[in-house]
Design a protein around this motif. Structure first.
Motif, PDB file in Angstrom:
ATOM      1  N   SER A 160       0.847  -1.200   0.000  1.00 57.55           N
ATOM      2  CA  SER A 160       0.000   0.000   0.000  1.00 57.55           C
ATOM      3  C   SER A 160       0.876   1.242   0.000  1.00 57.55           C
ATOM      4  CB  SER A 160      -0.928   0.008   1.218  1.00 57.55           C
ATOM      5  OG  SER A 160      -0.186  -0.152   2.411  1.00 57.55           O
ATOM      6  N   PRO A 161       1.330   1.700  -1.195  1.00 56.23           N
ATOM      7  CA  PRO A 161       2.247   2.852  -1.263  1.00 56.23           C
ATOM      8  C   PRO A 161       1.697   4.087  -0.570  1.00 56.23           C
ATOM      9  CG  PRO A 161       2.027   1.772  -3.406  1.00 56.23           C
ATOM     10  CD  PRO A 161       0.980   1.172  -2.508  1.00 56.23           C
ATOM     11  N   GLY A 162       0.375   4.221  -0.506  1.00 55.34           N
ATOM     12  CA  GLY A 162      -0.203   5.382   0.148  1.00 55.34           C
ATOM     13  C   GLY A 162       0.198   5.505   1.600  1.00 55.34           C
ATOM     14  N   PHE A 163       0.495   4.375   2.247  1.00 56.30           N
ATOM     15  CA  PHE A 163       0.916   4.395   3.640  1.00 56.30           C
ATOM     16  C   PHE A 163       2.198   5.193   3.800  1.00 56.30           C
ATOM     17  CE2 PHE A 163       3.702   2.196   6.786  1.00 56.30           C
ATOM     18  CZ  PHE A 163       3.082   2.674   7.923  1.00 56.30           C
ATOM     19  N   LEU A 164       3.187   4.935   2.947  1.00 53.12           N
ATOM     20  CA  LEU A 164       4.464   5.653   3.048  1.00 53.12           C
ATOM     21  C   LEU A 164       4.296   7.124   2.665  1.00 53.12           C
ATOM     22  CD1 LEU A 164       6.885   2.970   1.563  1.00 53.12           C
ATOM     23  CD2 LEU A 164       6.378   3.460   3.953  1.00 53.12           C
ATOM     24  N   ASP A 165       3.446   7.399   1.686  1.00 57.28           N
ATOM     25  CA  ASP A 165       3.194   8.797   1.328  1.00 57.28           C
ATOM     26  C   ASP A 165       2.542   9.544   2.483  1.00 57.28           C
ATOM     27  OD1 ASP A 165       4.249   8.412  -1.188  1.00 57.28           O
ATOM     28  OD2 ASP A 165       2.316   7.903  -2.087  1.00 57.28           O
ATOM     29  N   ASP A 166       1.591   8.880   3.156  1.00 59.49           N
ATOM     30  CA  ASP A 166       0.930   9.521   4.287  1.00 59.49           C
ATOM     31  C   ASP A 166       1.889   9.685   5.470  1.00 59.49           C
ATOM     32  OD1 ASP A 166      -1.402   9.773   2.894  1.00 59.49           O
ATOM     33  OD2 ASP A 166      -2.352   7.979   3.734  1.00 59.49           O
ATOM     34  N   CYS A 167       2.835   8.758   5.607  1.00 59.89           N
ATOM     35  CA  CYS A 167       3.856   8.926   6.650  1.00 59.89           C
ATOM     36  C   CYS A 167       4.633  10.217   6.429  1.00 59.89           C
ATOM     37  CB  CYS A 167       4.818   7.730   6.646  1.00 59.89           C
ATOM     38  SG  CYS A 167       4.143   6.207   7.349  1.00 59.89           S
ATOM     39  N   LYS A 168       4.984  10.473   5.193  1.00 59.37           N
ATOM     40  CA  LYS A 168       5.711  11.707   4.864  1.00 59.37           C
ATOM     41  C   LYS A 168       4.837  12.922   5.139  1.00 59.37           C
ATOM     42  CE  LYS A 168       7.544  14.276   0.924  1.00 59.37           C
ATOM     43  NZ  LYS A 168       7.853  14.245  -0.531  1.00 59.37           N
ATOM     44  N   THR A 169       3.542  12.849   4.728  1.00 58.24           N
ATOM     45  CA  THR A 169       2.634  13.981   4.918  1.00 58.24           C
ATOM     46  C   THR A 169       2.402  14.259   6.395  1.00 58.24           C
ATOM     47  OG1 THR A 169       1.529  13.473   2.819  1.00 58.24           O
ATOM     48  CG2 THR A 169       0.353  14.873   4.380  1.00 58.24           C
ATOM     49  N   ASN A 170       2.170  13.201   7.172  1.00 61.88           N
ATOM     50  CA  ASN A 170       1.819  13.374   8.587  1.00 61.88           C
ATOM     51  C   ASN A 170       3.015  13.816   9.435  1.00 61.88           C
ATOM     52  OD1 ASN A 170      -0.753  12.612   7.921  1.00 61.88           O
ATOM     53  ND2 ASN A 170      -0.610  10.563   8.785  1.00 61.88           N
ATOM     54  N   THR A 171       4.189  13.258   9.140  1.00 62.20           N
ATOM     55  CA  THR A 171       5.354  13.548   9.971  1.00 62.20           C
ATOM     56  C   THR A 171       6.166  14.730   9.455  1.00 62.20           C
ATOM     57  OG1 THR A 171       6.792  12.016   8.728  1.00 62.20           O
ATOM     58  CG2 THR A 171       5.539  11.105  10.588  1.00 62.20           C
ATOM     59  N   GLY A 172       6.038  15.039   8.157  1.00 60.77           N
ATOM     60  CA  GLY A 172       6.863  16.098   7.581  1.00 60.77           C
ATOM     61  C   GLY A 172       8.289  15.656   7.328  1.00 60.77           C
ATOM     62  N   ILE A 173       8.545  14.359   7.391  1.00 58.67           N
ATOM     63  CA  ILE A 173       9.897  13.827   7.192  1.00 58.67           C
ATOM     64  C   ILE A 173       9.992  13.197   5.805  1.00 58.67           C
ATOM     65  CG2 ILE A 173      11.642  12.223   8.057  1.00 58.67           C
ATOM     66  CD1 ILE A 173      10.363  12.415  10.794  1.00 58.67           C
ATOM     67  N   GLU A 174      11.002  13.566   5.046  1.00 60.04           N
ATOM     68  CA  GLU A 174      11.206  12.998   3.716  1.00 60.04           C
ATOM     69  C   GLU A 174      11.510  11.503   3.808  1.00 60.04           C
ATOM     70  OE1 GLU A 174      10.784  14.453   0.825  1.00 60.04           O
ATOM     71  OE2 GLU A 174      10.304  16.407   1.679  1.00 60.04           O
ATOM     72  N   PHE A 175      11.199  10.776   2.731  1.00 62.53           N
ATOM     73  CA  PHE A 175      11.411   9.338   2.704  1.00 62.53           C
ATOM     74  C   PHE A 175      12.864   8.986   2.997  1.00 62.53           C
ATOM     75  CE2 PHE A 175      12.392   5.286   0.793  1.00 62.53           C
ATOM     76  CZ  PHE A 175      11.278   4.503   1.059  1.00 62.53           C
ATOM     77  N   ALA A 176      13.800   9.714   2.364  1.00 64.14           N
ATOM     78  CA  ALA A 176      15.221   9.404   2.535  1.00 64.14           C
ATOM     79  C   ALA A 176      15.691   9.648   3.966  1.00 64.14           C
ATOM     80  CB  ALA A 176      16.067  10.235   1.566  1.00 64.14           C
ATOM     81  N   GLU A 177      14.999  10.503   4.704  1.00 67.88           N
ATOM     82  CA  GLU A 177      15.352  10.726   6.106  1.00 67.88           C
ATOM     83  C   GLU A 177      14.691   9.688   7.005  1.00 67.88           C
ATOM     84  OE1 GLU A 177      14.101  14.820   6.533  1.00 67.88           O
ATOM     85  OE2 GLU A 177      16.198  15.470   6.507  1.00 67.88           O
ATOM     86  N   LEU A 178      13.427   9.354   6.714  1.00 65.98           N
ATOM     87  CA  LEU A 178      12.727   8.351   7.507  1.00 65.98           C
ATOM     88  C   LEU A 178      13.362   6.975   7.329  1.00 65.98           C
ATOM     89  CD1 LEU A 178      10.316   7.826   9.387  1.00 65.98           C
ATOM     90  CD2 LEU A 178       8.927   7.405   7.344  1.00 65.98           C
ATOM     91  N   PHE A 179      13.829   6.677   6.094  1.00 66.43           N
ATOM     92  CA  PHE A 179      14.488   5.408   5.791  1.00 66.43           C
ATOM     93  C   PHE A 179      15.970   5.664   5.522  1.00 66.43           C
ATOM     94  CE2 PHE A 179      10.082   4.618   5.112  1.00 66.43           C
ATOM     95  CZ  PHE A 179       9.880   3.279   5.407  1.00 66.43           C
ATOM     96  N   ASP A 180      16.605   6.373   6.427  1.00 68.49           N
ATOM     97  CA  ASP A 180      18.012   6.741   6.247  1.00 68.49           C
ATOM     98  C   ASP A 180      18.901   5.504   6.147  1.00 68.49           C
ATOM     99  OD1 ASP A 180      20.217   8.713   6.243  1.00 68.49           O
ATOM    100  OD2 ASP A 180      20.699   7.817   8.183  1.00 68.49           O
ATOM    101  N   GLN A 181      18.674   4.541   7.037  1.00 70.84           N
ATOM    102  CA  GLN A 181      19.409   3.273   6.998  1.00 70.84           C
ATOM    103  C   GLN A 181      18.391   2.143   7.008  1.00 70.84           C
ATOM    104  OE1 GLN A 181      22.280   3.070  10.198  1.00 70.84           O
ATOM    105  NE2 GLN A 181      22.851   5.208   9.943  1.00 70.84           N
ATOM    106  N   VAL A 182      18.484   1.261   6.026  1.00 73.90           N
ATOM    107  CA  VAL A 182      17.498   0.197   5.869  1.00 73.90           C
ATOM    108  C   VAL A 182      18.200  -1.155   5.877  1.00 73.90           C
ATOM    109  CG1 VAL A 182      15.746  -0.810   4.348  1.00 73.90           C
ATOM    110  CG2 VAL A 182      15.934   1.668   4.562  1.00 73.90           C
TER     111      VAL A 182
END
Length: 469
Positions: free
Chosen positions: A158-180
Motif C-alpha cells: 500500500s504505497p499510500g501508507f508511506l506517502d501519508d507517513c511523509k505527509t503526517n510527519t513532515g519527514i522525507e522518505f530518505a530521512e525516515l528510511f536513512d538506513q534500511v
C-alpha cells in the motif's frame, strides 16, 4: 511607656510591642506566621511596659495576660485563606488529571524506547539473507537513491501508507528510511511460500509514532510485554502486515508469522540475535551504501551436499567450487562509488586460512576458464542484465584475505534503473530448494498439525484475531 522594636527572624519584618513578654512565651509574626522566642528586651526590668495590651500575638503558659483573640486574625480572613488554599489545590489536581488523561489519549500505543536501539537486534536469528541500504550515503548519487527508494516502496503493498507517513510527519522518505536493513528467511518454507521479509529502518531524525500509526486507517493494536505493535489490514497474508516502532528512531515492517514476530517485539534492542560471527561481518559492511550477507546454515550445506553429485555428474568442472562452498561459513558483499567507478567486494568465509588459500587458487583458476559465458546461463536475466554481469565477471579477481577468499571488481556503473531493480529480486535469485518442512501441499504461512508452538492456535501468521481498541 516603653515600646520595643525587633525583627522577625524569618521575614525580617519590624515588630513592635509595648507590653512585657515573659521568657516562657513565644511570639508569632503576624506577617509570615513564624513563631519564635520573645527577645530578651521585651522582659527588661529597666523598662516600663503597658501591662494591658500589646499589638503582637503571643502564646505560652506564662503568668502574663493572654493576647486579644482578634490579634490572631479575624475569622473572615482565616476563612478566605482556607478557601483560597483549597481552590489552588483543586485547580492543581484538576490540571494534573487533565494532563495525564490527554497524554494517555494522544500517546496511546507509544513505545518509549531509548532512541539508541541497534537495528541489527531486530534481524531474525534464522535469516537466510541480510541486505543493507544507506540512503544517507547516496546523497551524491541521486539517480541511484531514487531507484533504490522505489524498490523499497515496492516491498510495501500500500504505497499510500508511506506517502501519508511523509505527509503526517513532515519527514522525507530518505530521512525516515536513512538506513534500511532487509532480512529474508528462505530456509524451511513451503515451495510455494514467499520469503519471510523483515524491513528495519532507522530514521535520521526522530519521528512521531502516533503520526506513523495514523498514516493507515486500519491498524489493529497488539500488546506484548507492555509494548505496542500493529496488525495492518493489507490483504495478502505474505505482505508486510506487521508494524512495530520500538522507539522514535526505529520502524519495522514484517510478514513473519506472529509467533516469530513477537519475540522481536519483546527485545530491548541492544543485543543482536545473529551469531557473533555474522554480527562482526555485518559491522564491517555497514559503512558502505550497499551491502549484503548470507550465513551458510546447516540446511544450506546439506542442500549443497545433496545437489552436488547431480551437478558434478552433469558439469564436472564445478566439483572444486561446490566443495569450497559446502565448507564455507558465510559470504558477504559490499559496494560503493569511487571516482566514477563502482567498487564491488565479496568475501567467502572459509574454515581457516589454509582452506582460504586453497579455495582462492582453485576459484581463480576455475573463474578464468569457465566464467565467460555464465551471464547467459543465469535464469530470468534480460539482455541488459546479462551485459552487466558479464562485465563484473571480466573484472573480478580472487585473493586470500585471512580466513576468507576475496573477490574484487571495479567497473563503470550501469544506469541506476538497471541494478536497483535487483534489490527485491535477490531473495528469489539466491533461494535454494529447502528441505520439506512438513506435510506437502500446505498453504503459505501454515504449519502441519502438531507444529504450532505451545500456546498458539493454528491459522498461519495471524495467530490471534485482531482486536480494535
Amino acid at each position: 511607656m516603653t515600646t520595643v522594636t525587633f525583627a522577625c527572624p524569618d521575614c525580617r519584618t519590624n515588630l513592635k510591642t509595648s507590653r512585657r513578654i515573659t521568657p516562657d512565651r513565644d511570639v508569632r509574626c503576624p506577617t509570615c506566621g513564624t513563631v519564635f522566642p520573645a527577645p530578651p528586651e521585651t522582659n527588661s526590668d529597666s523598662l516600663e511596659f503597658d501591662e494591658e495590651k500589646t499589638n503582637l500575638p503571643v502564646q505560652g503558659s506564662g503568668n502574663g495576660s493572654e493576647p486579644d483573640p482578634s490579634l490572631l486574625g479575624s475569622p473572615a480572613r482565616r476563612t478566605r485563606r482556607l478557601i483560597l488554599g483549597s481552590a489552588v489545590i483543586v485547580l492543581l489536581f484538576t490540571a494534573a488529571t487533565a494532563y495525564f488523561a490527554w497524554s494517555a489519549i494522544v500517546n496511546r500505543g507509544h513505545n518509549a524506547g531509548t532512541g539508541h536501539e541497534d537495528p541489527l537486534a531486530y534481524v531474525p536469528v534464522d535469516s537466510s539473507l541480510v541486505i543493507g541500504v544507506n540512503l544517507g550515503e547516496l546523497a551524491d548519487q541521486p539517480g541511484w537513491r531514487e531507484q533504490i527508494e522505489k524498490a523499497i516502496r515496492d516491498l510495501n503493498p500500500s504505497p499510500g501508507f508511506l506517502d501519508d507517513c511523509k505527509t503526517n510527519t513532515g519527514i522525507e522518505f530518505a530521512e525516515l528510511f536513512d538506513q534500511v536493513i532487509l532480512a529474508y528467511k528462505l530456509d524451511g518454507l513451503n515451495p510455494s511460500e514467499s520469503p519471510h521479509t523483515t524491513l528495519i529502518a532507522r530514521s535520521k531524525i526522530p519521528f512521531n509514532q502516533n503520526k506513523i500509526r495514523d498514516s493507515e486507517a486500519e491498524m489493529y493494536p497488539e500488546i506484548v510485554e507492555g509494548k505496542f505493535y500493529y496488525k495492518r489490514n493489507v490483504g495478502e497474508i505474505m505482505n508486510l502486515n506487521y508494524l512495530f516502532m520500538p522507539s522514535d528512531r526505529i520502524l519495522i515492517l514484517s510478514n513473519l508469522p506472529q509467533y516469530d514476530f513477537e519475540p522481536l517485539v519483546e527485545k530491548d534492542g541492544t543485543e543482536p540475535l545473529l551469531s557473533s560471527e555474522m554480527v562482526t561481518m555485518i559491522r564491517g559492511l555497514q559503512s558502505d551504501p550497499l551491502w549484503g550477507a548470507v550465513p551458510f546454515s546447516e540446511v544450506t550445506r546439506r542442500n549443497l551436499q545433496r545437489d552436488s553429485q547431480a551437478i558434478v555428474k552433469k558439469s564436472p568442472e564445478f566439483a572444486q567450487v561446490l566443495e569450497t562452498l559446502s565448507q564455507a561459513r558465510a559470504t558477504s558483499a559490499k559496494g560503493r562509488w569511487e571516482e566514477g567507478k563502482f567498487s564491488l567486494t565479496m568475501n567467502l568465509v572459509c574454515p581457516d586460512e589454509m582452506a582460504a588459500g586453497k579455495a582462492s587458487s582453485s576459484l581463480q583458476s576455475f573463474w578464468s576458464q569457465h566464467a565467460k559465458g555464465w551471464a547467459g546461463l543465469l535464469p530470468g536475466l534480460v539482455k541488459d542484465d546479462q551485459g552487466l554481469i558479464q562485465e563484473m565477471i571480466t573484472q573480478a579477481k580472487f585473493s586470500p584475505e585471512g580466513a576468507a577468499v576475496r573477490l574484487s571488481a571495479r567497473f563503470t556503473p550501469p544506469p541506476p534503473e538497471t541494478l536497483a531493480k535487483w534489490i527485491p529480486r535477490l531473495a528469489w535469485i539466491t533461494r535454494a530448494r529447502s528441505e520439506p518442512r512438513g506435510q506437502p501441499g500446505l498453504p503459505p504461512g501454515r504449519m502441519p498439525p502438531g507444529g504450532m508452538p505451545p500456546g498458539r492456535r493454528p491459522g498461519g501468521p495471524n495467530q490471534r484475531p485482531p482486536i480494535k481498541v
